[in-house]
Design a protein around this motif. Structure first.
Motif, short mmCIF file in Angstrom:
data_model
loop_
_atom_site.label_atom_id
_atom_site.label_comp_id
_atom_site.label_asym_id
_atom_site.label_seq_id
_atom_site.Cartn_x
_atom_site.Cartn_y
_atom_site.Cartn_z
N HIS A 63 -70.57 75.72 -6.35
CA HIS A 63 -69.80 74.52 -6.71
C HIS A 63 -68.38 74.49 -6.12
N ILE A 107 -76.93 76.42 -2.91
CA ILE A 107 -76.88 75.65 -4.15
C ILE A 107 -78.00 76.15 -5.07
N HIS A 109 -79.97 74.97 -7.18
CA HIS A 109 -81.26 74.28 -7.26
C HIS A 109 -82.00 74.25 -5.91
N ASP A 128 -75.97 73.44 -15.17
CA ASP A 128 -75.73 72.32 -14.25
C ASP A 128 -76.74 71.22 -14.59
N HIS A 130 -78.30 69.05 -12.95
CA HIS A 130 -79.42 68.73 -12.06
C HIS A 130 -80.49 69.82 -11.99
N SER A 336 -76.06 68.37 -0.65
CA SER A 336 -76.27 68.42 -2.10
C SER A 336 -77.66 68.90 -2.48
N CYS A 337 -77.83 69.17 -3.79
CA CYS A 337 -79.12 69.64 -4.28
C CYS A 337 -80.15 68.52 -4.31
N CYS A 397 -71.96 73.03 -2.53
CA CYS A 397 -72.03 71.68 -3.10
C CYS A 397 -71.11 70.71 -2.36
N CYS A 400 -70.33 66.74 -2.95
CA CYS A 400 -71.07 66.16 -4.07
C CYS A 400 -70.15 65.97 -5.27
N LEU A 401 -69.20 66.90 -5.44
CA LEU A 401 -68.26 66.77 -6.55
C LEU A 401 -66.88 67.22 -6.08
N ASN A 419 -76.00 62.67 -5.74
CA ASN A 419 -76.71 62.05 -6.87
C ASN A 419 -75.83 61.31 -7.87
N ARG A 425 -65.91 61.03 -8.90
CA ARG A 425 -66.87 62.13 -8.69
C ARG A 425 -66.56 62.91 -7.41
S1 SF4 Z 1 -75.29 68.06 -8.44
FE1 SF4 Z 1 -73.83 68.49 -6.83
S2 SF4 Z 1 -72.42 69.89 -7.83
FE2 SF4 Z 1 -74.29 69.96 -9.07
S3 SF4 Z 1 -75.53 71.61 -8.19
FE3 SF4 Z 1 -76.11 69.71 -7.16
S4 SF4 Z 1 -74.87 69.71 -5.29
FE4 SF4 Z 1 -73.92 71.13 -6.72
#
Ligand code: SF4
Length: 462
Positions: A63, A107, A109, A128, A130, A336-337, A397, A400-401, A419, A425
């Motif tokens: 992250h 990541i 996931h 997390d 996701h 991203s995941c 990540c 993504c954030l 996502n 965000r």
């Molecule tokens: S949603 Fe974004 S911040 Fe969360 S694990 Fe997936 S890539 Fe990382």
């Protein structure tokens, strides 16, 4: 009696019913990362507890770590502190950890399925939202908060409310230029961002059956954005072949025995569902978000419907009746995941090949894991992206954030394969996120504005 996968896996992992009405569920796999664990480990120590199942717990950093430089100590003091804390905590507890110098880092996931840790019939927890991604392999996977991370570390179990199950069927072939991301954005658009509250989503139908595991992960990943607590696809031959030969998957005779068990936990024909919804794949086109939650999406060239008083219009600068197509972008983020896997990068590279990023656009490709990065480099994809003007990063990540060094600035508009499009965000309180498939992000990066990727795919020789 015919049962759903949800019922079978839930029952198999039930430790006991709690007086509160919740169920104490055993957790087969606990995945930890640097951001939601320092406090959890602190609480564990304060209470004098130990990690009960270090052999069922695995760690990675994703992250807050930078993706542009792996040099330690990180320039960002907080990133350095959180990473060092995870390293310390995992070492003390005997938990395997993949940090930035590991080939397996990525990541959380992305690496779970990639390493074969994620398997059908498992219960999985991770700090997390996701975590639902892992349901693509027929697992029940739950995103949890920091105090629940502490609970799982201490007891390898979770107290959860029982869930209803909604069967979501998507049937028919997807048109070229339409991807798993368009499917899940369309599902959330129709059912709403709160439509799944109290439910686990079971995805099925011929469209889902024909999907690769990567595509199923994209769909399951965003279950949480539709309000569902978990999302899954019943395991099938696609699942078993995906797992065959992966480092943590069973091998030899144990693999065959595992397949027999995995098959048995799929939902039975005739199982009862609390709700059923059906979608026709032919009605799904390239989809983009225009608002400030993932349910506010629209076909790329469709007019946006809605009330002008909706704060999303004021924030995003759209009006009822306007189209997202033609919106100038400042940043393009592929990663991203949700969409940072090899097949996502391949889909984007097909669009990018032979083109150049528009001069006013900052474009980055951030592989979901170091393994994805290596596989992409072995196929020459990094050359396709860098010669087109994209930055090519290490795994994490990233944008993504807005927690690491990759952030939007001011009112920038970002075409993003991630996502979430909530206000702030991507790191700027006024930054604007347009969610779409990686191929659509690639097309927007080249055109400098949102376009229908199908117009660019026509130029790609078959
Ligand atoms: S949603 Fe974004 S911040 Fe969360 S694990 Fe997936 S890539 Fe990382």
């Amino acid at each position: 009696m015919a049962q759903t996968l949800f019922q079978k896996v839930w029952d198999a992992h039930t430790v006991r019913k709690l007086p509160s009405g919740q169920t104490q569920l055993f957790v087969g796999l606990h995945l930890v990362h640097e951001v939601t664990t320092p406090q959890a480990f602190d609480m564990l120590r304060q209470d004098g507890w130990k990690v009960s199942y270090p052999n069922r717990t695995f760690g990675t950093v994703d992250h807050i770590v930078p993706t542009s430089s792996r040099q330690r100590p990180f320039l960002d003091v907080m990133a350095e502190e959180m990473t060092a804390a995870l390293e310390r905590n995992c070492r003390d507890a005997g938990i395997p950890l993949w940090t930035l110098d590991s080939d397996n880092q990525g990541i959380v996931h992305v690496i779970g399925p990639e390493l074969g840790l994620t398997q059908p019939g498992m219960t999985i927890a991770c700090g997390d939202s996701h975590t639902s991604t892992h349901g693509a392999l027929g697992a029940l996977a739950f995103g949890i908060g920091t105090s629940q991370v502490r609970d799982v570390l201490a007891s390898q179990s979770l107290a959860l409310d029982p869930l209803k199950v909604r069967r979501i069927e998507v049937n028919g072939p997807l048109e070229p230029g339409v991807y798993a991301k368009d499917v899940i954005l369309t599902i959330i658009r129709r059912l709403g961002v709160d439509g799944g509250v109290g439910f686990a989503y079971e995805y099925g139908g011929s469209t889902i059956d024909a999907m690769t595991i990567d595509e199923r992960m994209t769909v399951c990943n965003m279950s949480i954005e539709g309000g569902a607590r978990a999302g899954y696809v019943n395991p099938d031959n696609t699942t078993f072949e995906f797992l065959r030969g992966r480092p943590y998957a069973p091998s030899g005779q144990m693999f065959d025995r595992a397949v027999a068990w995995w098959r048995s936990i799929a939902s039975d024909r005739g199982a009862a569902y609390d709700d059923r919804v059906a979608f026709d794949a032919a009605s799904i086109g390239p989809t983009v978000t225009w608002g400030i939650n993932p349910g506010q999406s629209v076909g790329v060239s469709e007019p946006i419907a809605g009330s002008p008083v909706d704060e999303a219009f004021a924030f995003m600068g759209f009006h009822p009746g306007s189209r997202v197509e033609g919106t100038k972008i400042d940043v393009a983020f592929i990663g991203s995941c949700t969409n940072g896997r090899l097949s996502d990068l391949e889909a984007a590279a097909r669009v990018v090949r032979g083109h150049h990023v528009a001069p006013h656009v900052k474009a980055l490709v951030v592989p979901g894991s170091q393994a994805v990065r290596r596989a992409a480099e072995a196929r020459g994809l990094h050359d396709v992206f860098t010669s087109a003007g994209f930055e090519w990063r290490g795994a994490g990540c990233s944008m993504c954030l807005g927690m690491n060094t990759d952030k939007l600035e001011g009112r920038q508009v970002c075409a993003s394969s991630s996502n979430r499009n909530f206000k702030g965000r991507q790191g700027s309180p006024t930054g604007r996120t347009l969610l779409m498939s990686p191929a659509m992000v690639a097309a927007a990066a080249i055109a400098g504005e949102v376009v229908d990727v199908r117009t660019m795919l026509e130029e790609v020789p078959a």
